[in-house]
Design an enzyme around this catalytic site. Structure first.
Site, PDB file in Angstrom:
ATOM      1  N   ASP A  47       0.022  -6.191  -0.137  1.00 25.88           N
ATOM      2  CA  ASP A  47      -1.107  -6.559  -0.998  1.00 25.88           C
ATOM      3  C   ASP A  47      -0.668  -7.764  -1.819  1.00 25.88           C
ATOM      4  O   ASP A  47       0.293  -7.677  -2.585  1.00 25.88           O
ATOM      5  CB  ASP A  47      -1.479  -5.403  -1.931  1.00 25.88           C
ATOM      6  CG  ASP A  47      -2.001  -4.193  -1.184  1.00 25.88           C
ATOM      7  OD1 ASP A  47      -2.795  -4.375  -0.244  1.00 25.88           O
ATOM      8  OD2 ASP A  47      -1.627  -3.058  -1.531  1.00 25.88           O
ATOM      9  N   CYS A  58       0.845  -1.190   0.000  1.00 22.69           N
ATOM     10  CA  CYS A  58       0.000   0.000   0.000  1.00 22.69           C
ATOM     11  C   CYS A  58       0.886   1.248   0.000  1.00 22.69           C
ATOM     12  O   CYS A  58       1.844   1.332   0.787  1.00 22.69           O
ATOM     13  CB  CYS A  58      -0.912  -0.005   1.214  1.00 22.69           C
ATOM     14  SG  CYS A  58      -1.837   1.545   1.433  1.00 22.69           S
TER      15      CYS A  58
END
Length: 277
Positions: A191, A184
């Site tokens: 992620d 992120c």
């Protein structure tokens, strides 16, 4: 400053159970595309961002809760905007203690609010859990790269790792990997994703492709921009006239998964739910 710095990301937030459309936080795509060297009026790809939410609930007029899995399709237009993911979760949570007359009203509300926020017509499909169970778990098409015996030492985004095979012949193939990870841009949280690449053009060196995908491991960017980087880097490698599609299936966070798709061809990808999703 990253365009998401003023969003709810990385900040303590109160969760409202009463319908609050103002919670949605839009981020314009145009500056991000310009940062990638793209003209928003002449994008080199078609595409869409498909989101799935597994935590949507509301109250019926009798006070009984309903739950559903909801699919959202965000189109790409020159003026369209991304909906920041935490604000999206806060918005969906605001349905929890709100009474709606029926599912049709829920669908109309979602489509209206999200289309206004995204400045593009967002398509919404509300499905019950029985339908999701019937659809089951899918596998990404193509050959998986992950079992290759490859030495890897670079974990910072590096398009220079990509190579064509020497004397590359023209091929049409679909490759996939479960090793894509990015972070992120605001919180630094990981992620995780599976990615599928379909192309027609000179053969790509598969070991170089796997090294390249792993090089996103410490890269900070939104899901959508990671997929656009992959598309643009592969398009430059393959050259003029290639056919190319890049489709990433990110794992859910807070009940939402994000699945960007970019392609030289118009259309829509299948919304495949993978085992990790």
């Amino acid at each position: 400053m990253h365009p998401a710095e003023q969003s709810p990301l990385g900040k303590t937030s109160e969760y409202s159970g009463i319908y609050t459309p103002s919670l949605l936080y839009p981020i314009p795509r145009q500056p991000i595309w310009e940062g990638l060297g793209l003209d928003p009026q002449r994008l080199p790809f078609h595409g869409a961002d498909v989101w799935n939410s597994y935590e949507v609930s509301w109250l019926t007029p009798s006070g009984k809760p309903e739950v559903a899995v909801v699919e959202f399709v965000f189109p790409l237009t020159p003026s369209s905007r991304i909906v920041e993911s935490k604000s999206f979760k806060l918005y969906l949570n605001s349905f929890n203690q709100t009474v709606f007359s029926d599912r049709a009203e829920v669908l109309r509300t979602l489509e209206s609010d999200l289309s206004v926020t995204a400045q593009a017509p967002v398509l919404v499909r509300v499905q019950d859990t029985h339908r999701i169970q019937q659809l089951g778990i899918a596998r990404l098409p193509g050959e998986c790269l992950d079992d290759m015996d490859v030495r890897i030492s670079s974990y910072e985004y590096d398009p220079g790792l990509l190579r064509l095979l020497p004397g590359a012949r023209q091929v049409r193939e679909t490759l996939n990997s479960n090793l894509l990870k990015s972070n992120c841009p605001v919180t630094g949280q990981p992620d995780w994703a599976s990615v599928m690449i379909s192309y027609s053009g000179p053969a790509i060196d598969r070991a170089s492709l796997l090294r390249y995908l792993v090089s996103f491991r410490q890269h900070r960017d939104f899901h959508e921009q990671c997929v656009e980087r992959i598309f643009l880097d592969l398009q430059r490698l393959l050259g003029e006239g290639c056919e190319l599609s890049v489709h990433a299936r990110y794992l859910r966070r807070g009940g939402l998964d994000i699945n960007p798709w970019r392609s030289t061809q118009p259309g829509m990808p299948d919304n495949l739910r993978l085992a990790r999703q």
